[in-house]
Design an enzyme around this catalytic site. Structure first.
Site: not given
Ligand code: NAP
Ligand code: 8YV
Length: 327
Positions: A158-160, A180, A235, A237, A261, A266, A284
């Site tokens: 996606g964006r990242i 997907r 990075i 979840r 990360d 958490e 994180h």
């Protein structure tokens, strides 16, 4: 700050600790009310009658929404909103917003840093110098692994993911991905399954969202497919990983190393991961610079301001794009 920033008679609930800049802006613009955490049993009658918005780091359940009958909008601080029940919100005419784009480049930078640290052992090497071992024992051992020649698979293009891919391309590495859906116009190799991607690469970077659809998707089978020279970086979840399977795969050499990360519970990190060899662990910090957290805070609050002045959000999540403000 937006030009629309003026004091509005609207109660915004902020559960728990929150970003200082966001709190200051909410105090200038709205009536801020607080609770220790987003737990319905902590709400007063006054809150139940008056709260129209929530600004939150996440963790907003359906029960919490149901306890606030005047609630119109949840402004999530973060692009990932897996801990907000957005489907329930959408079904009950509650808007949910997140903070996309403003953190993309920062998180991509952190991903590259974590990958290099994992492969080239920079933390271990610095510790070796600081401990005085360099003076006593000579040069730090050569790193077992290298980035050279690696084939990187991105789970969540996606964006990242794309920002990470652009950086890795500049490093001369080959890139493939699994989503997907194939991304139109993107020439990197697409794999319709995560297993297919893991079999084709030796370095797997997870930047997919959390939630039911990706729960423990990185399991023993995927790690075995990645193989003995495999490096896994997460990075996205922690919930996306079977952490017990990952710790076992590191301990028995099924994969070579991991950089993490994010974690499932958490700030608690399982002892098996703390004890696992060849592991680089971060608390994180993907987006955690003052610069980027301020931009996220601004977008979080700008969504509230836009909703209560213009009656529209700036960055609605897909589950609530069709929610309309009343009045
Ligand atoms: P995005 O643009 O929405 O990208 C998510 C990508 O994941 C999409 O390409 C999507 O493609 C894919 N995806 C979603 N569900 C999937 C599934 N079930 N199986 C396979 N692929 C799936 O989001 P982003 O802005 O890049 O952010 C991504 C995530 O990064 C966030 O949700 C958050 O969890 C995490 N994050 C972490 C940090 C940190 O500090 N560590 C900071 C920011 C973000 P399809 O829809 O085609 O599947
Ligand atoms: C933040 C993140 O650490 O945006 C996200 O999805 O995971 C991070 O940028 C988090 O949202 C702060 O609560």
């Amino acid at each position: 700050m937006t030009t629309n920033e003026r004091k509005l008679p609207v109660a915004i609930l902020v559960p728990g600790n929150f970003n200082d800049h966001a709190v200051a802006r909410i105090d200038r613009t709205f009536e801020r009310v607080t609770v220790a955490r987003a737990d319905p049993s902590l709400l007063t009658d006054e809150m139940r009658k008056s709260v129209r918005g929530i600004a939150s780091f996440g963790g907003i359940s359906a029960a919490f929404m149901d306890a606030l009958p005047k609630l119109e909008i949840i402004a999530n601080f973060g692009v990932g909103y897996d801990s907000v029940d957005a489907r329930h919100a959408g079904a009950h005419d509650i808007m949910v917003t997140n903070t996309p784009d403003v953190l993309t480049e920062e998180v991509a930078d952190t991903t590259i840093g974590l990958l290099i640290n994992t492969v080239r052992e920079l933390y271990g090497a610095e510790k070796y110098l600081r401990d005085g071992t360099w003076v006593k024992q000579g040069n730090y051992p050569l790193s077992r692994l290298t980035l050279r020649g690696r084939k990187v698979g991105i789970f969540g293009m996606g964006r990242i993911g794309l920002a990470v891919a652009h950086r890795l391309e500049a490093f001369g590495l080959s890139i493939a991905y699994h989503n997907r859906r194939k991304v139109d116009g993107l020439t990197y190799d697409y794999h319709a399954t995560l297993k297919g991607l893991a079999e084709a690469v030796d370095t797997l970077v997870c930047i997919a969202p959390g939630g039911a659809a990706t729960e423990k998707a990185i399991n023993a089978e995927i790690l075995a497919a990645l193989g003995g020279n495999g490096v896994f970086v997460n990075i996205g979840r922690g919930s996306t990983v079977d952490e017990a399977a990952l710790a076992a795969a590191l301990a028995d050499g099924t994969i070579a190393a991991a950089g993490l990360d994010v974690f499932a519970d958490e700030p608690n990190v399982p002892k098996a991961l703390l004890d696992a060899p060849h592991t680089s662990l971060l608390p994180h910090v993907g987006s955690a610079s003052q610069h980027t957290r301020r931009a996220m805070a601004d977008l979080c609050v700008d969504n509230l301001v836009s909703w209560f002045t213009e009656r529209r959000p700036l960055t609605a999540v897909p589950e609530t794009v069709n929610v309309k403000a009343k009045g």
